[in-house]
Structure formats: structure tokens, C-alpha cells
Design a protein around this motif. Structure first.
Motif, mmCIF file in Angstrom:
data_model
loop_
_atom_site.group_PDB
_atom_site.id
_atom_site.type_symbol
_atom_site.label_atom_id
_atom_site.label_comp_id
_atom_site.label_asym_id
_atom_site.label_seq_id
_atom_site.Cartn_x
_atom_site.Cartn_y
_atom_site.Cartn_z
ATOM 1 N N TYR A 6 0.906 -1.025 0.128
ATOM 2 C CA TYR A 6 -0.214 -0.188 -0.254
ATOM 3 C C TYR A 6 1.482 1.142 0.153
ATOM 4 O O TYR A 6 1.929 1.004 -0.024
ATOM 5 N N ASP A 7 0.419 2.292 -0.508
ATOM 6 C CA ASP A 7 1.310 3.685 -0.070
ATOM 7 C C ASP A 7 1.042 4.138 1.482
ATOM 8 O O ASP A 7 2.137 4.522 1.875
ATOM 9 N N CYS A 8 0.794 3.792 1.911
ATOM 10 C CA CYS A 8 0.343 4.290 3.849
ATOM 11 C C CYS A 8 -0.544 3.228 4.303
ATOM 12 O O CYS A 8 -1.538 2.688 4.018
ATOM 13 N N PRO A 26 -6.027 10.334 -3.551
ATOM 14 C CA PRO A 26 -6.379 8.536 -3.659
ATOM 15 C C PRO A 26 -5.340 8.000 -3.463
ATOM 16 O O PRO A 26 -5.341 6.834 -3.799
ATOM 17 N N ALA A 27 -4.174 7.649 -2.576
ATOM 18 C CA ALA A 27 -3.200 6.814 -2.213
ATOM 19 C C ALA A 27 -4.191 5.687 -1.769
ATOM 20 O O ALA A 27 -5.305 5.605 -1.198
ATOM 21 N N ARG A 28 -3.321 4.626 -2.093
ATOM 22 C CA ARG A 28 -4.326 3.429 -1.480
ATOM 23 C C ARG A 28 -4.031 3.222 -0.088
ATOM 24 O O ARG A 28 -2.370 2.849 0.592
ATOM 25 N N VAL A 29 -4.342 3.319 1.110
ATOM 26 C CA VAL A 29 -4.240 2.729 1.566
ATOM 27 C C VAL A 29 -4.865 1.721 2.787
ATOM 28 O O VAL A 29 -5.938 1.797 3.161
ATOM 29 N N LYS A 156 4.985 2.863 2.073
ATOM 30 C CA LYS A 156 6.010 3.208 2.067
ATOM 31 C C LYS A 156 5.844 4.443 3.346
ATOM 32 O O LYS A 156 7.250 5.151 4.027
ATOM 33 N N VAL A 157 5.271 4.862 4.183
ATOM 34 C CA VAL A 157 4.488 5.256 5.049
ATOM 35 C C VAL A 157 3.668 4.470 5.930
ATOM 36 O O VAL A 157 3.028 3.650 6.047
ATOM 37 N N ILE A 406 4.422 13.283 0.518
ATOM 38 C CA ILE A 406 5.324 12.050 0.214
ATOM 39 C C ILE A 406 4.828 11.207 -0.831
ATOM 40 O O ILE A 406 5.992 10.792 -1.619
ATOM 41 N N LEU A 407 3.926 10.701 -1.049
ATOM 42 C CA LEU A 407 3.519 10.441 -1.714
ATOM 43 C C LEU A 407 2.825 10.805 -2.881
ATOM 44 O O LEU A 407 2.473 10.481 -4.337
#
Length: 407
Positions: A6-8, A26-29, A156-157, A406-407
Motif C-alpha cells: 500500500y502507499d500508507c 487517492p492514495a492506497r491506504v 512507504k508510510v 510524500i506520496l
């Protein structure tokens, strides 16, 4: 690499975790929640009515977080109490104000706040996995790995939004403190905050349920006065509670002494009032001469007894020594603390991830890149009145702003 990426990843589906996730589209959380359903602790906030924030100028809010309010200033200015109301009002939640500025949903139901948060997360495309406790976290080659019973997840986060240790039955058992330490952070020893106090030799236990508005409380340790506060006091069957006690609990310890001013009058003023009353109505019983103290009749009667004044003593019979004890007990009644309520009854947690290791402008770790700590996992705890939930939303918003960069 095994497991989903995931992104976060956010650990904890309380108000901080959900609010942060809702602002990351729209990050993948992925939000990991150890309990069967999200928001368990939020649902019992304010006895289920959810005191979400407080009225007043947001600049004054920093005075309501013990010694650590300055850390929260950037977060509070970025997302204020007015911002909280606007955000939820735009999602169909209306509010009422009561009890000296406390703000509640008009329905007086925490479900409305939780439903709004879950709807916002759904709109943002957030994936929430309940009954999936994080077991271990690690950081390597710019990626965080979070191990659970159902597999390992990568991002990453990483956001720690696990809360503190209060009300452990809701899932707040200090997991985030362990994760922070595993990633190199220092944790200030957690202890209960917003907790009642249990006292030794509770001589006023029969007055349980009596509330004294604007009572004065000073706390003494080893014969030295630590601080004094004023606020509403509640006598309980085991000791004392009410906002003035709860807000000061973060600094209290077993063995400390509380001196309670039941009367709003100063000792010299009260002494003069009693002298005048005795001189004017010497045939009346002492307990009937104390209307000007501002104390409930049942309390006055008990304090007269505690002052070793025999029942039936009249104003003309009251000795100087008896009057002195009476004034002292009405303005500085001594109470020895046996212990402060533990995490099972405390509303908040003092202690947590050390603030000097966190960037107060972003809530990002100064030690590990891409790690964020928000809400009660930080070494912050607010007074009663919605300040703790406000801190959750404000720190979550600040973190989300930086995470999007960051993303």
C-alpha cells in the motif's frame, strides 16, 4: 516481496486513524484495527454522547494540554475547533453546545460521528481490516512491514494511531508505544490521566453524589504546594472526581495530599462572616449560620461534625478554636490520596512517544522517515471538554497534509 503493498498503512481505527485515512485519497491506504469493529473508544466518549470539541478561541486550546500544549499549536491552527464542526456539518452532523462550552452532536450519539468518519473513508477508497491486530513492525529499504495474523503488509508510510492505554477493553492497550520503540523512538512512561482519585479515610463518603461548582483544589507533596486549580468537584463513594480532579490527575500521585476549598470565599472572609453571624444570631445552631458559605446543607452539616463541633452548638457557644477548624475545613479540607484511578477508569493516557522526537509541524518522526504518530500515542493529554478528540483530528489532519506530499 510477500504480502500486499500500500502507499500508507495506519494502525488503529479510532478518530485519529480514520480521520487521517479520510484525507489521503487517492492514495492506497490500509487501516488495521485490532477490535471487531472500528471506533470502539470513540463510541463511549462523553458517556456515548461524544463531546467532540470545545468552543472558544483555538489559540487558548494549548492551555488545556498540561505541559505539552505548545507542541499542538501548529496542528490546532491547521485544523481548529471551527474546522471540526464545519467538516462534520458538511457531512450532515449538527451540533449543540452545553456545559460551559462542550460541543456534542445534536443527537447526543457518538454513532453519528463514527458513521461520518466511516463514510468519508469509504469515499476515499480506504481499506479497513477489523479484527486484524498488528503484531510487529519493521523498516527496511524505505518500506515498512506490518506483520499480522493474516499476513504481512507493506507501505512507504506508516501511521501509528493506536491511542494510549486507557479503557483497555476498547483495544487501547499501548501497542503503539511498543511499535514506536521497535522503530527507535523513546516513550515517556504512560500513566492514567483524566482519572478520579481514591482517598484514604474517606470521611465524606456518605455525601457521594454531591457536586460543588467552582471548588478549589490544591495538591501538596512532601509539604510543598505543587499547584492549585478551580472547577466543578464531585464527591464519590471512593473519593473525588469532577472536572477539577480529572484535569489535575495527570500530575497527582499516591501519597499526595489534596486540600479542597468547598466554599468560594477566602478563609479570612469566611471567618469574618461566621463571626458576624454568631454575634447577630447567637442562639442559632452553628450549621444554620453558614448560609453564606455557598456549600450544600448536607456538606455543611458534615463539615461542622468534622470540625469537632458538638451537635447543637450555638453561635454564642462556638469557640475560637472550633471556628478556626471550621474555616480550615471549608477552605482547605485535607484529603490524602491513596491512589489515582488506573487505566480501566481513566479517560486518557499521559505519557507516550516523546515529543522532541516528532516534528510538531507534520507529526512525522525525526528518527525514521515516513513514520507518523498522531492522537493519544503521542505524549499529550488534554483536559475534559473535548480537547483530546480535537487533538486527534488536528494531528491527523497535519499528518495527512505531509503524507500527501510524500506520496
Amino acid at each position: 516481496m510477500l504480502g500486499r503493498e500500500y502507499d500508507c498503512i495506519i494502525i488503529g481505527a479510532g478518530p485519529a486513524g480514520l480521520f487521517c485515512a479520510a484525507h489521503l485519497a487517492p492514495a492506497r491506504v490500509l487501516v488495521l484495527e485490532k477490535m471487531v469493529l472500528p471506533g470502539r473508544k470513540l463510541l463511549i466518549a462523553g458517556s456515548g454522547q461524544c463531546n467532540i470539541t470545545h468552543t472558544g478561541e483555538v489559540k487558548s486550546f494549548t492551555d488545556h494540554y498540561g505541559d505539552h500544549g505548545a507542541f499542538l499549536r501548529p496542528a490546532l491552527m491547521a485544523f481548529s475547533n471551527a474546522s471540526v464542526r464545519k467538516y462534520f456539518e458538511e457531512r450532515g452532523v449538527s451540533f449543540v453546545e452545553k456545559e460551559s462550552g462542550k460541543v456534542f452532536p445534536a443527537s447526543l450519539s457518538a454513532d453519528d460521528i463514527l458513521d461520518a468518519l466511516l463514510d468519508a473513508c469509504d469515499e476515499a477508497g480506504t481499506e479497513i481490516l477489523s479484527y486484524t491486530p498488528a503484531e510487529m513492525v519493521s523498516f527496511d529499504n524505505g518500506m515498512y512491514a506490518v506483520k499480522t495474523l493474516h499476513g504481512t503488509y507493506y507501505a512507504k508510510v506508516l501511521v501509528l494511531a493506536t491511542g494510549g492505554k486507557s479503557y483497555p477493553q476498547t483495544g487501547s492497550t499501548g501497542d503503539g508505544f511498543t511499535f514506536a520503540e521497535e522503530l527507535g523512538h523513546t516513550v515517556a512512561e504512560p500513566h492514567p490521566s483524566l482519572a478520579p482519585v481514591y482517598v484514604s479515610d474517606h470521611r465524606l463518603a456518605d455525601l457521594s453524589g454531591i457536586s460543588i461548582p467552582g471548588a478549589g483544589v490544591s495538591v501538596w507533596r512532601d509539604g510543598k504546594k505543587l499547584f492549585a486549580r478551580h472547577g466543578d468537584l464531585l464527591i464519590t463513594r471512593f473519593g473525588y472526581s469532577g472536572p477539577v480532579i480529572l484535569d489535575a490527575a495527570r500530575w497527582m500521585r499516591a501519597g499526595d495530599q489534596i486540600r479542597v476549598a468547598f466554599s468560594p470565599r477566602k478563609a479570612e472572609e469566611l471567618d469574618g462572616l461566621i463571626r458576624t453571624a454568631c454575634a447577630a444570631s447567637g442562639t442559632k445552631q452553628v450549621q444554620n449560620l453558614l448560609d453564606g458559605t455557598g456549600c450544600p446543607d448536607r456538606l455543611v452539616k458534615q463539615i461542622v461534625k468534622e470540625s469537632d463541633i458538638p451537635e447543637g452548638t450555638t453561635g454564642s457557644q462556638l469557640t475560637a478554636a472550633q471556628r478556626s477548624r471550621l474555616v480550615r475545613n471549608l477552605t482547605a479540607y485535607p484529603v490524602d490520596i491513596d491512589h489515582v484511578g488506573d487505566f480501566r477508569v481513566a479517560m486518557a493516557t499521559a505519557g507516550g512517544v516523546m515529543l522532541d522526537e516528532i516534528n510538531k509541524k507534520t507529526c512525522e518522526s525525526k528518527i525514521v522517515p515516513g513514520l507518523f504518530c498522531i492522537g493519544e500515542v503521542l505524549d499529550i493529554d488534554g483536559d475534559t471538554g473535548g480537547y483530546n478528540i480535537q487533538a486527534c483530528f488536528s494531528t491527523a489532519f497535519l499528518a495527512a497534509q505531509r503524507i500527501r506530499q510524500i506520496l
